[in-house]
Scaffold this motif. Sequence first.
Motif, PDB file in Angstrom:
ATOM      1  N   ASP A 130      -9.184 -12.715 -13.639  1.00 12.33           N
ATOM      2  CA  ASP A 130      -8.978 -11.579 -14.526  1.00 12.33           C
ATOM      3  C   ASP A 130      -7.633 -10.917 -14.216  1.00 12.33           C
ATOM      4  N   LEU A 131      -7.299  -9.895 -15.005  1.00 12.53           N
ATOM      5  CA  LEU A 131      -5.988  -9.265 -14.889  1.00 12.53           C
ATOM      6  C   LEU A 131      -5.792  -8.623 -13.519  1.00 12.53           C
ATOM      7  N   GLN A 132      -6.826  -8.011 -12.981  1.00 13.65           N
ATOM      8  CA  GLN A 132      -6.702  -7.366 -11.675  1.00 13.65           C
ATOM      9  C   GLN A 132      -6.403  -8.384 -10.582  1.00 13.65           C
ATOM     10  N   GLU A 133      -7.054  -9.541 -10.638  1.00 16.61           N
ATOM     11  CA  GLU A 133      -6.778 -10.589  -9.659  1.00 16.61           C
ATOM     12  C   GLU A 133      -5.350 -11.088  -9.757  1.00 16.61           C
ATOM     13  N   ARG A 181      -0.357 -15.178 -17.524  1.00 16.96           N
ATOM     14  CA  ARG A 181      -1.504 -15.062 -18.433  1.00 16.96           C
ATOM     15  C   ARG A 181      -1.417 -16.123 -19.525  1.00 16.96           C
ATOM     16  N   ARG A 231      -2.723  -9.398 -10.895  1.00 20.57           N
ATOM     17  CA  ARG A 231      -1.818  -8.378 -10.357  1.00 20.57           C
ATOM     18  C   ARG A 231      -1.809  -8.420  -8.829  1.00 20.57           C
ATOM     19  N   GLY A 232      -2.966  -8.608  -8.234  1.00 18.79           N
ATOM     20  CA  GLY A 232      -3.044  -8.694  -6.781  1.00 18.79           C
ATOM     21  C   GLY A 232      -2.293  -9.902  -6.237  1.00 18.79           C
ATOM     22  N   LEU A 258       3.947 -11.602 -15.202  1.00 22.25           N
ATOM     23  CA  LEU A 258       2.516 -11.465 -15.460  1.00 22.25           C
ATOM     24  C   LEU A 258       2.158 -12.041 -16.824  1.00 22.25           C
ATOM     25  N   GLN A 260       0.818  -1.206   0.000  1.00 16.29           N
ATOM     26  CA  GLN A 260       0.000   0.000   0.000  1.00 16.29           C
ATOM     27  C   GLN A 260       0.861   1.270   0.000  1.00 16.29           C
TER      28      GLN A 260
END
Length: 473
Positions: free
Chosen positions: A93-96, A79, A98-99, A75, A44
Motif C-alpha cells: 500500500d501507499l504507506q509501505e 506506483r 513511502r516507508g 513514488l 524521525q
Amino acid sequence: MQARKTFIGPHLRRLRRERDQTQAEMAKALGISAAYVNLLENNQRSVSVSVMLRLLEVYGVDWREITDEDTGARLADLRGILQDPIFDSTRPDLQELRGALAHAPRMLSAFAQLHHAYQAAMDQIQVIAAGMGADEPLLNSAPEAVVHNYFRRNRNHFPALEAAAESFWGGPAPASDDLYAALKARLHASHKIIVRLVRVADLPRTLRQYDEARAELLLSEALDHPNRIFQLVHVLGLIEYEKVIEELLTDAALNSPQGRARCRVELANYFAAAVLMPYGAFLAEARDSKYDFDHLATRFGVSFEQACHRATTLQRDGAHGVPFFFLRIDKAGNVTKRFNATDFQLAEYGGACPRMDVHMTFRTPGRIIPQLVEMPDASRYFVISRTVDRPTFERHGQDNRLAVAMGCTVEHATDLGYAEGMSLGDAHATPIGINCRVCPRVGCEQRAHHATILTAPVDEHRRGATRYDTFQG
C-alpha cells in the motif's frame, strides 16, 4: 506557509558508511549527539540548516547530493510499476511505499531497474513473436518505449527546454499572423537557410526536409499553416539550442542510435510547443477555459493534438496544471504516441483496451467523447477522446485519421469543462485494462487474447462470451 521539512536519512547513512564511521564518530564530527544522528538516519527528524551547513563544512558534500527533491515523481513511478498485474497478490500500500522510499531508496532503485529489464525482455519477446528484429540484442527495448520511459521519469516536464523557449524571442513574440514570416526571416538572417514551400509531388510522402548542404528547408504544401510554423520552430530548436538538447540526451543515457534520434525529435517537438504555447500564458488560458482544447488550439494557433501534448507538460513546481495522460491510436488500435503525467498504465503493443471510447471516435470524426473508466486496481480516470486529421497527400488518403485520448484522475476531472453535468462520484465507470494480454478481468466480452496471467484451468464444457472465457471459476 509552513516550511518544508527535509529528510536525509538514507543519504546520511550512506555518507557515514562510505567513510567507515560509527554514528558516534559522525556525531562528534558534526557537533551533535549520537542519538540525533540515529534519529536523522531513520527519518524521525528533519535536518536543520545548521547541520546541513556543518555537513558541507566537514564532508564537503553539496546539499543537493543528500536531499531528495524528487520523492513525488519516484513514488508515482513506483506506483505505476506496481500496477503491473504480476504484483496483484503482493502489491504494497501507499504507506509501505513511502516507508521504503524513506529507508531503502537504493533498494527501490534496484527494484525499478529490474522491472525495466523485465519489461525490456517482454518487449523483445513480443517483437520476436511477431517475426521482427530477431537479430536485435535480447534486452533492447523499442526506441519509442525507451523515450517514453525517459519522459515519464521526468514527469514529461523539462525545465531546461522551458527556459530555452522563454529566451527564444529575446523580447515580445511577433503577432500570431506574423509568426511564419518572422521565423523564415530568422532562419535566413541567422543561419543562411532558405525556406521553400513545395508541391506535394516535389516532396513525395514527406512533410519536411532539411538539406544542410544546400542550406534549404523544404516544407510540403500538405502541411496546414499551424504545422508549417511548428516545423520551423522545431528546426530552429535543433540548430540554436543543440547544446541544451544534447545535454538532455546525455542525461537520458540512451544507448542506441535509434533511441537517441527518436528522443532528439521529441525534445525538439517539446521545445517548439513551449515556444508557441508559453508556459504561464497557456496554463492561465487552460484554467480559464477549463481545458477547452479547441479553444486553446485556436488561441495559440496550434492544432488540437499539439494543445493536448502541451497540457501534459504543465508540471512546473509551484505552477502545476492538471496531470494528464495522452494516448494516440490508429484505426487498427495500434498505439502511435503516448505521454504520461499520471499513474495510468498506457498500452504499448496491440492497442489500448477496446472498452475505451477512443476507438469509437472514428465513427464520429471531430466529436469529443467523454468517458469514466476504472482500472483493475479500482483507480478511476476521466477521459476525453477525439479524432485528429493527418496531412493528406492525395485523394486516396483522405481518411487519414488518428484518435487521441486525454485522461486524468477523477479528483482532477472537476477542473475540466468536459466533465460538467457528469456525476463523477457514483457514476458507472467502464471497467478497462492495459491490454488483453495482461488484463486480469475474467468474463470480458471484448477479450481478444488469452491473458498470460490467467492460469485457471479451462472448462471444456463451458463457452463464455468469447472463446477465451472458458475458465473454471
